[in-house]
Enzyme design. Structure first.
Site, PDB file in Angstrom:
ATOM      1  N   ASN A 149       0.794  -1.232   0.000  1.00  0.00           N
ATOM      2  CA  ASN A 149       0.000   0.000   0.000  1.00  0.00           C
ATOM      3  C   ASN A 149       0.823   1.277   0.000  1.00  0.00           C
ATOM      4  O   ASN A 149       0.307   2.350  -0.268  1.00  0.00           O
ATOM      5  CB  ASN A 149      -0.955   0.008   1.201  1.00  0.00           C
ATOM      6  CG  ASN A 149      -0.254  -0.336   2.498  1.00  0.00           C
ATOM      7  OD1 ASN A 149       0.378  -1.385   2.618  1.00  0.00           O
ATOM      8  ND2 ASN A 149      -0.341   0.545   3.464  1.00  0.00           N
ATOM      9  N   GLN A 175      -5.104  -3.957  -1.658  1.00  0.00           N
ATOM     10  CA  GLN A 175      -4.660  -3.025  -2.709  1.00  0.00           C
ATOM     11  C   GLN A 175      -4.507  -3.720  -4.059  1.00  0.00           C
ATOM     12  O   GLN A 175      -4.121  -3.081  -5.028  1.00  0.00           O
ATOM     13  CB  GLN A 175      -3.304  -2.411  -2.344  1.00  0.00           C
ATOM     14  CG  GLN A 175      -3.301  -1.578  -1.087  1.00  0.00           C
ATOM     15  CD  GLN A 175      -3.969  -0.222  -1.266  1.00  0.00           C
ATOM     16  OE1 GLN A 175      -4.218   0.222  -2.382  1.00  0.00           O
ATOM     17  NE2 GLN A 175      -4.275   0.422  -0.157  1.00  0.00           N
ATOM     18  N   SER A 193     -11.164  -5.597   0.338  1.00  0.00           N
ATOM     19  CA  SER A 193     -11.799  -4.440   0.969  1.00  0.00           C
ATOM     20  C   SER A 193     -12.504  -3.629  -0.118  1.00  0.00           C
ATOM     21  O   SER A 193     -11.912  -3.351  -1.159  1.00  0.00           O
ATOM     22  CB  SER A 193     -10.730  -3.584   1.651  1.00  0.00           C
ATOM     23  OG  SER A 193     -11.319  -2.435   2.209  1.00  0.00           O
ATOM     24  N   ALA A 194     -13.760  -3.242   0.145  1.00  0.00           N
ATOM     25  CA  ALA A 194     -14.539  -2.570  -0.905  1.00  0.00           C
ATOM     26  C   ALA A 194     -14.104  -1.128  -1.164  1.00  0.00           C
ATOM     27  O   ALA A 194     -14.126  -0.664  -2.299  1.00  0.00           O
ATOM     28  CB  ALA A 194     -16.025  -2.590  -0.537  1.00  0.00           C
ATOM     29  N   THR A 231     -25.594  -9.528  12.449  1.00  0.00           N
ATOM     30  CA  THR A 231     -26.480  -9.283  11.317  1.00  0.00           C
ATOM     31  C   THR A 231     -25.686  -8.693  10.155  1.00  0.00           C
ATOM     32  O   THR A 231     -24.922  -7.745  10.327  1.00  0.00           O
ATOM     33  CB  THR A 231     -27.616  -8.314  11.734  1.00  0.00           C
ATOM     34  OG1 THR A 231     -28.296  -8.913  12.828  1.00  0.00           O
ATOM     35  CG2 THR A 231     -28.586  -8.060  10.598  1.00  0.00           C
ATOM     36  N   CYS A 318      -2.671   5.058   6.966  1.00  0.00           N
ATOM     37  CA  CYS A 318      -2.989   4.461   8.258  1.00  0.00           C
ATOM     38  C   CYS A 318      -1.956   4.844   9.313  1.00  0.00           C
ATOM     39  O   CYS A 318      -2.225   4.794  10.495  1.00  0.00           O
ATOM     40  CB  CYS A 318      -3.032   2.941   8.151  1.00  0.00           C
ATOM     41  SG  CYS A 318      -4.024   2.398   6.781  1.00  0.00           S
TER      42      CYS A 318
HETATM   43  N1  PMP Z   1      -4.329  -4.025   4.032  1.00  0.00           N
HETATM   44  C1  PMP Z   1      -3.845  -3.118   3.170  1.00  0.00           C
HETATM   45  C2  PMP Z   1      -2.744  -3.507   2.238  1.00  0.00           C
HETATM   46  C3  PMP Z   1      -4.382  -1.826   3.133  1.00  0.00           C
HETATM   47  O1  PMP Z   1      -3.892  -0.924   2.277  1.00  0.00           O
HETATM   48  C4  PMP Z   1      -5.432  -1.493   4.026  1.00  0.00           C
HETATM   49  C5  PMP Z   1      -6.013  -0.092   4.030  1.00  0.00           C
HETATM   50  N2  PMP Z   1      -5.059   0.903   4.318  1.00  0.00           N
HETATM   51  C6  PMP Z   1      -5.898  -2.474   4.900  1.00  0.00           C
HETATM   52  C7  PMP Z   1      -5.327  -3.726   4.856  1.00  0.00           C
HETATM   53  C8  PMP Z   1      -7.031  -2.195   5.843  1.00  0.00           C
HETATM   54  O2  PMP Z   1      -8.220  -2.080   5.123  1.00  0.00           O
HETATM   55  P1  PMP Z   1      -9.613  -1.639   5.738  1.00  0.00           P
HETATM   56  O3  PMP Z   1      -9.593  -0.145   5.725  1.00  0.00           O
HETATM   57  O4  PMP Z   1     -10.650  -2.203   4.826  1.00  0.00           O
HETATM   58  O5  PMP Z   1      -9.698  -2.207   7.110  1.00  0.00           O
END
Ligand code: PMP
Length: 378
Positions: A149, A175, A193-194, A231, A318
């Site tokens: 990422n 990614q 991840s959407a 749910t 992050c």
């Molecule tokens: N793994 C990778 C390689 C990512 O880039 C991210 C998002 N920064 C995540 C996991 C976490 O994803 P999510 O926001 O859907 O929890």
């Protein structure tokens, strides 16, 4: 506004929103209810599961919907790892994974697992020979991301798979959906991840190959075939399936468009001088460009670009709240001071030529100004 922070998150596509809308408003039944409204929601849920499975060459029962890639990654290193422990307590991963792998891996270590964090080369690539060397009779699980990422490096998953026959292999494809779909048959566990592919936030999925044991981490109702209670978020799940369908349909066109735009951005930024680009030229995803400019503080550049209407990140969104050196660039051998100058521009299917032109002229002005200031300060 020019948005080039698509590795952090993407704009939801109108088609995705349109697919979700009926389940936010009219069809709000609980998929576990047996009345008509519940059955309608159940049908949408199972259609979405089937569609997600198809893109991964999986059986629909192998798909577990989660609240995102973080939860899916955590589930692998808690629920799956726990269940695999009788086969051996050695985990192989890499030093450049997302924190949602690295943190639970550190916890496993505290619980008595041996964890090997494979090194990477200057381009961020894992050497499959290192994988083969790391394997012991105790190795039960391997977790290696497809696309990094921060720098966009695409790991040689096919070779890594071959180097570790018999070991359960997980791939964080948050990614790398566009590329991982092709490698999917050789992978036992896949995280999606959407919101990285123009879908809604807070929804993701884990593909769990049939027959793999799992200790569920969320206990309660028997949803998701007793593997994740709670749910189901039907509208978001429908959105995830819609986003995947669009991303897969336009895959080749998107990849080549993004590559052309990334190369244009890279060439333009390199013309500013004193620039260093991180990540390989070949084995990469085209949506990420990580670049550092001599004598420019990354955070100052990001804030100046923000003021000019251009959104980008440093390293990973992050971890950008902390001023710690990026663990990815560090593992690639980049010195801390260079790392602090690094900027991440990330593209999406919706990025336009005008976005790139606008970002280039704004960045040129910002870099020139910041360099002048840093010369005066010196
Ligand atoms: N793994 C990778 C390689 C990512 O880039 C991210 C998002 N920064 C995540 C996991 C976490 O994803 P999510 O926001 O859907 O929890």
């Amino acid at each position: 506004m020019i948005y080039l922070d698509n590795a952090a998150t993407t704009r939801m596509r109108p088609e995705v929103r349109a697919a979700m809308e009926p389940f936010l408003d009219g069809a709000y039944g609980n998929p576990s209810s047996i009345h008509g409204e519940g059955r309608k929601a159940r049908r949408a849920l199972e259609d979405a599961r089937e569609s997600v499975a198809r893109h991964l060459d999986a059986d629909p029962k192998e798909i577990v919907f989660t609240s995102g890639a973080t939860e899916a990654n955590n589930l692998v290193l808690t629920g799956i790892a726990e269940a695999l422990r009788p086969r051996g307590n050695h985990l192989i991963t890499t030093s450049i994974e997302h924190p949602s792998i690295l943190e639970p891996a550190a916890r496993l270590e505290k619980q008595g697992w041996r964890v090997t964090r494979l090194p990477v080369d200057a381009d961020g690539l894992v050497d499959p020979a290192d994988v083969a060397r790391a394997i012991t009779p105790q190795t039960s699980l391997m977790s290696i991301m497809s696309v990094n990422n921060e720098v966009g490096t695409l790991q040689p998953l096919e070779l890594i798979r071959k180097a570790a026959p018999g070991v359960v292999i997980h791939c964080d494809a948050a990614q790398g959906f566009r590329t991982v779909a092709l490698q999917a048959p050789s992978l036992d566990l896949i995280t999606l991840s959407a919101h990285k592919i123009h879908g809604p936030k807070g929804i993701g999925a884990l593909r769990i190959r049939k027959g793999l044991p799992i200790d569920p981490q969320l206990l309660g109702g028997g949803q998701e075939f007793e593997r994740r209670a709670g749910t189901e978020n039907v509208a978001a799940i429908v959105g995830l399936a819609a986003a995947m369908k669009l991303a897969f349909a336009d895959r080749l066109l998107d990849l080549s468009r993004m590559e052309r735009l990334r190369l244009k951005l890279k060439a333009g930024l390199e013309r500013l001088g004193g620039a260093r680009v991180f990540g390989p030229e070949q084995r990469r995803s085209p949506h990420i460009l990580n670049i550092a400019f001599d004598g420019v503080d990354g955070e100052a550049a990001i804030l100046s670009l923000d003021a000019a209407g251009v959104c980008i990140s440093s390293g990973s969104a992050c971890s950008s709240l902390s001023r710690q050196q990026s663990h990815v660039l560090k593992a690639m051998g980049v010195p801390a001071d260079v790392s602090r100058s690094s900027l991440r521009f990330s593209l999406s299917s919706l990025t336009t030529e005008e976005d790139i032109d606008g970002a280039l002229s704004a960045t040129a002005a910002v870099i020139e100004r910041l360099r002048k200031i840093s010369t005066v300060e010196r």
